[in-house]
Design a protein around this motif. Structure first.
Motif, PDB file in Angstrom:
ATOM      1  N   SER A   1      -2.742  -0.600  16.748  1.00 52.59           N
ATOM      2  CA  SER A   1      -1.534   0.165  16.458  1.00 52.59           C
ATOM      3  C   SER A   1      -1.339   0.325  14.954  1.00 52.59           C
ATOM      4  CB  SER A   1      -0.326  -0.537  17.076  1.00 52.59           C
ATOM      5  OG  SER A   1       0.877   0.129  16.748  1.00 52.59           O
ATOM      6  N   LEU A   2      -1.582  -0.764  14.210  1.00 51.78           N
ATOM      7  CA  LEU A   2      -1.434  -0.690  12.751  1.00 51.78           C
ATOM      8  C   LEU A   2      -2.430   0.296  12.155  1.00 51.78           C
ATOM      9  CD1 LEU A   2      -0.244  -1.716  10.083  1.00 51.78           C
ATOM     10  CD2 LEU A   2      -1.978  -3.519  10.121  1.00 51.78           C
ATOM     11  N   ASN A   3      -3.662   0.260  12.616  1.00 50.02           N
ATOM     12  CA  ASN A   3      -4.685   1.161  12.080  1.00 50.02           C
ATOM     13  C   ASN A   3      -4.288   2.619  12.295  1.00 50.02           C
ATOM     14  OD1 ASN A   3      -7.568   1.764  11.174  1.00 50.02           O
ATOM     15  ND2 ASN A   3      -7.532   2.703  13.187  1.00 50.02           N
ATOM     16  N   ASP A   4      -3.820   2.936  13.486  1.00 55.36           N
ATOM     17  CA  ASP A   4      -3.401   4.304  13.790  1.00 55.36           C
ATOM     18  C   ASP A   4      -2.228   4.718  12.902  1.00 55.36           C
ATOM     19  OD1 ASP A   4      -4.016   6.547  15.298  1.00 55.36           O
ATOM     20  OD2 ASP A   4      -2.441   6.162  16.756  1.00 55.36           O
TER      21      ASP A   4
ATOM     22  N   THR B   1      -3.671  14.843  12.000  1.00 54.81           N
ATOM     23  CA  THR B   1      -4.388  13.639  12.447  1.00 54.81           C
ATOM     24  C   THR B   1      -4.519  13.568  13.968  1.00 54.81           C
ATOM     25  OG1 THR B   1      -2.309  12.367  12.420  1.00 54.81           O
ATOM     26  CG2 THR B   1      -3.674  12.317  10.428  1.00 54.81           C
ATOM     27  N   MET B   2      -3.994  14.573  14.679  1.00 56.26           N
ATOM     28  CA  MET B   2      -3.978  14.502  16.135  1.00 56.26           C
ATOM     29  C   MET B   2      -5.380  14.493  16.734  1.00 56.26           C
ATOM     30  SD  MET B   2      -2.280  14.059  18.791  1.00 56.26           S
ATOM     31  CE  MET B   2      -0.739  13.993  17.886  1.00 56.26           C
TER      32      MET B   2
ATOM     33  N   PHE C   1       0.261   7.491   8.035  1.00 54.62           N
ATOM     34  CA  PHE C   1       1.046   7.329   6.811  1.00 54.62           C
ATOM     35  C   PHE C   1       0.249   7.744   5.576  1.00 54.62           C
ATOM     36  CE2 PHE C   1       4.218   3.899   8.453  1.00 54.62           C
ATOM     37  CZ  PHE C   1       4.833   4.873   9.204  1.00 54.62           C
ATOM     38  N   ASP C   2      -1.064   7.505   5.595  1.00 51.95           N
ATOM     39  CA  ASP C   2      -1.890   7.927   4.466  1.00 51.95           C
ATOM     40  C   ASP C   2      -1.898   9.445   4.349  1.00 51.95           C
ATOM     41  OD1 ASP C   2      -3.623   6.858   2.365  1.00 51.95           O
ATOM     42  OD2 ASP C   2      -5.203   8.004   3.353  1.00 51.95           O
ATOM     43  N   ARG C   3      -1.955  10.127   5.498  1.00 50.03           N
ATOM     44  CA  ARG C   3      -1.895  11.589   5.461  1.00 50.03           C
ATOM     45  C   ARG C   3      -0.515  12.079   5.050  1.00 50.03           C
ATOM     46  NH1 ARG C   3      -5.149  15.513   7.558  1.00 50.03           N
ATOM     47  NH2 ARG C   3      -6.713  13.914   7.081  1.00 50.03           N
ATOM     48  N   VAL C   4       0.543  11.381   5.461  1.00 48.15           N
ATOM     49  CA  VAL C   4       1.897  11.752   5.040  1.00 48.15           C
ATOM     50  C   VAL C   4       2.017  11.649   3.522  1.00 48.15           C
ATOM     51  CG1 VAL C   4       4.322  11.077   5.106  1.00 48.15           C
ATOM     52  CG2 VAL C   4       2.985  11.114   7.220  1.00 48.15           C
TER      53      VAL C   4
ATOM     54  N   ARG D   1       0.815  -1.216   0.000  1.00 45.06           N
ATOM     55  CA  ARG D   1       0.000   0.000   0.000  1.00 45.06           C
ATOM     56  C   ARG D   1       0.848   1.265   0.000  1.00 45.06           C
ATOM     57  NH1 ARG D   1      -5.104   1.587   3.938  1.00 45.06           N
ATOM     58  NH2 ARG D   1      -5.311   3.714   3.164  1.00 45.06           N
ATOM     59  N   PHE D   2       1.989   1.227   0.693  1.00 42.89           N
ATOM     60  CA  PHE D   2       2.802   2.422   0.794  1.00 42.89           C
ATOM     61  C   PHE D   2       4.183   2.208   0.171  1.00 42.89           C
ATOM     62  CE2 PHE D   2      -0.321   2.886   4.166  1.00 42.89           C
ATOM     63  CZ  PHE D   2      -0.743   4.180   3.963  1.00 42.89           C
TER      64      PHE D   2
END
Length: 310
Positions: free
Chosen positions: A201-204, A235-236, A209-212, A155-156
């Motif tokens: 943890s992965l979801n967060d 995303t905070m 990473f999607d926003r990055v 995905r990334f």
């Protein structure tokens, strides 16, 4: 309309200090796991679990004395629900079956009591079943980590994939390390919580990473650290709302869910705190240390055509 001003905190400026703190914590957890190990419950060691009920509130010390007088010295005795209910965890003691064992336990408990003790539930786990559960549990954790690595890599980008896996392992080790340090029972419920922590943890991390990736393509100025910090700040609010909601729920489970959910909820409390921290200071910092750049996440011409935009 009133514009909402996003925070502009420089989270990643503290990444080196955070990594050192994490290294110390991970070292303590690994040391505890190597020296003390996990206090494995009956699901993994085998043995017998009995749920008994008294007609009046009972002192656990008196229950332990009755069992000791009856020849049962290594029984874990704990309150279960009300002050009248007690849960007994008995390791394998001899070749007798669970029916004979429970009968002997009830005789030992009834000996000093004028009123009879009620046996509500008996569960027996053989040592072979416990051994198989240990092996299957280890494979479940291993395959979940491998799946995470493949998913994030597809995905990334591989640097983000490594960052996500490092953060996930970080959270799992801290959760296991706390259980080892405090010698809290580690059973199938706690294992399920550890796997839940891995998914949380992965979801967060994926959300960040999607926003990055989006900001690398949208924002043409700024360094990698600037883009990372901007993404974390954006995303905070989502992180605080999600983590705060989950945290309140699992704290309520820990306080009011009873003894059977105590280990499960404690593992989730640790995981929520560690997962939120690791997304910012472990996953992102690892990607930065591995040299992620804007070029790694820019869309190829084919991707741009698929989007229908130049």
């Amino acid at each position: 309309m009133l514009a909402i001003r996003l925070p502009n905190l420089d989270f990643l400026s503290q990444r080196q200090r955070a990594l050192r703190i994490s290294a110390v914590i991970i070292g303590i957890c690994l040391f505890s796991l190597a020296i003390f190990g996990l206090n494995r419950g009956l699901d993994f060691t085998g043995g017998t679990l009995l749920e008994i009920s008294y007609q009046t509130p009972v002192d656990l010390a008196a229950v332990r004395k009755s069992l000791s007088d009856g020849g049962f010295n290594n029984v874990m005795v704990q309150q279960f629900g009300t002050p009248r209910d007690v849960l007994l965890r008995i390791p394998p003691v001899d070749a007798s079956n669970d029916a004979q064992l429970s009968q002997r336990v009830m005789q030992a408990l009834n000996a000093p009591n004028a009123t009879p003790v009620e046996l509500r539930r008996v569960e027996f786990v053989g040592p072979q079943v416990g051994k198989e559960l240990v092996e299957q549990s280890g494979l479940a954790v291993l395959f979940s980590v491998i799946g995470i690595l493949i998913y994030v890599a597809l995905r990334f980008e591989w640097r983000f994939s490594v960052g996500a896996v490092v953060a996930t392992i970080h959270d799992a080790i801290i959760t296991l390390g706390v259980f080892s340090l405090l010698q809290i029972d580690f059973d199938l419920n706690v294992l399920a919580a550890v796997l839940t922590v891995i998914g949380y943890s992965l979801n967060d991390t994926i959300v960040l990473f999607d926003r990055v990736r989006e900001n690398f393509r949208k924002v043409r100025k700024g360094t990698v650290l600037d883009i990372m910090n901007q993404s974390v700040n954006e995303t905070m609010s989502r992180t605080i709302i999600t983590a705060g909601t989950v945290f309140l729920v699992v704290v309520a489970l820990y306080l009011f869910g009873g003894e059977s959910l105590r280990g499960f909820s404690l593992a989730l409390i640790i995981g929520v705190i560690s997962g939120t921290y690791s997304t910012i200071y472990i996953a992102s910092a690892t990607a930065v240390m591995l040299g992620v750049s804007r070029a790694d996440l820019l869309r190829t011409p084919k991707e741009a055509l698929d989007d229908g935009r130049p």
